[in-house]
Design a protein around this motif. Structure first.
Motif, mmCIF file in Angstrom:
data_model
loop_
_atom_site.group_PDB
_atom_site.id
_atom_site.type_symbol
_atom_site.label_atom_id
_atom_site.label_comp_id
_atom_site.label_asym_id
_atom_site.label_seq_id
_atom_site.Cartn_x
_atom_site.Cartn_y
_atom_site.Cartn_z
ATOM 1 N N UNK A 130 53.999 48.955 102.632
ATOM 2 C CA UNK A 130 55.247 49.443 102.039
ATOM 3 C C UNK A 130 55.595 48.679 100.764
ATOM 4 N N UNK A 131 55.067 47.459 100.643
ATOM 5 C CA UNK A 131 55.358 46.649 99.475
ATOM 6 C C UNK A 131 54.461 46.942 98.281
ATOM 7 N N UNK A 132 53.463 47.802 98.463
ATOM 8 C CA UNK A 132 52.569 48.149 97.365
ATOM 9 C C UNK A 132 53.188 49.242 96.501
ATOM 10 N N UNK A 166 40.187 50.455 90.658
ATOM 11 C CA UNK A 166 41.102 49.422 90.170
ATOM 12 C C UNK A 166 42.350 49.334 91.039
ATOM 13 N N UNK A 167 42.927 50.493 91.396
ATOM 14 C CA UNK A 167 44.119 50.500 92.246
ATOM 15 C C UNK A 167 43.803 49.947 93.636
ATOM 16 N N UNK A 168 42.627 50.287 94.160
ATOM 17 C CA UNK A 168 42.227 49.761 95.463
ATOM 18 C C UNK A 168 42.082 48.247 95.392
ATOM 19 N N UNK A 175 47.565 42.852 99.434
ATOM 20 C CA UNK A 175 47.619 42.835 100.896
ATOM 21 C C UNK A 175 47.070 41.532 101.447
ATOM 22 N N UNK A 176 45.982 41.053 100.870
ATOM 23 C CA UNK A 176 45.418 39.784 101.338
ATOM 24 C C UNK A 176 46.439 38.662 101.190
#
Length: 200
Positions: A130-132, A166-168, A175-176
């Motif tokens: 949710x924070x992305x 790039x987005x991934x 996330x890490x």
């Protein structure tokens, strides 16, 4: 409603019965995999009501094309891919795509969608997603939730392959960082194999 006979069958057997017109067999597939499909759609950004609607549409589409499922992969992965593509179509129709970067960078991390002791990690992952940014969450969900390759995700999004990669990459880095254990603790490491069937 699926019978006890159906409950004991493998997904491939249920799919074959469904293709022959056995609706209760397909009902058992919906019962088994409905929550996973809705969960993926929620992670991609769909509100609960939209996730329910799109999950229903995905299973309807799956039933109409059930003869195409031949068991090469899991039924769950197959129907999740259908649902993900439906959400992407809705997302694009709403004009919410904002691809600004075109940087090629491979990323092969995996984000689990289930498995032993996964409930707490899944909650943490859901919160971290949710924070992305919306586009990062979409790309990661397609590749590591729906199991699409980077190329397939790029095709679904009508975006350059390098942009999706790039987005991934950026999303996984975030996330890490967010899922990293506190110093001296142990926690979930995004990037370790955890059962997802994504590939680049």
């Amino acid at each position: 409603m699926a019978s006890s006979k159906h409950a004991s069958l493998h997904d491939v057997e249920l799919a074959a019965l469904s293709a022959a017109g056995d609706r209760p067999a397909f009902g058992e597939l919906v019962r088994r995999h409905g929550s996973a499909v809705r969960g993926l759609l929620r992670r991609m950004g769909a509100q609960a009501s939209l996730a329910d609607d799109l999950a229903q549409d995905a299973f309807l589409a799956a039933f109409e094309s059930i003869a195409e499922f031949r068991g090469e992969g899991t039924f769950s992965a197959w129907v999740r891919r259908i649902a993900a593509r439906l959400y992407v179509k809705r997302w694009r129709k709403d004009g919410r795509l904002e691809f600004a970067q075109d940087l090629s960078d491979d990323s092969q991390a995996e984000i689990g969608s289930g498995g032993e002791g996964a409930a707490a990690s899944r909650i943490d992952l859901d919160e971290a997603l949710k924070g992305l940014g919306e586009t990062e969450r979409m790309c990661i969900s397609l590749c590591y939730g729906a199991g699409l390759s980077h190329a397939e995700a790029a095709e679904a999004l009508n975006a350059p392959l390098g942009t999706v990669k790039s987005h991934v990459k950026r999303g996984l880095d975030k996330l890490r960082s967010r899922l990293a254990p506190p110093e001296g603790g142990s926690g979930r490491q995004v990037g370790q194999s955890s059962g997802a069937d994504a590939h680049g």
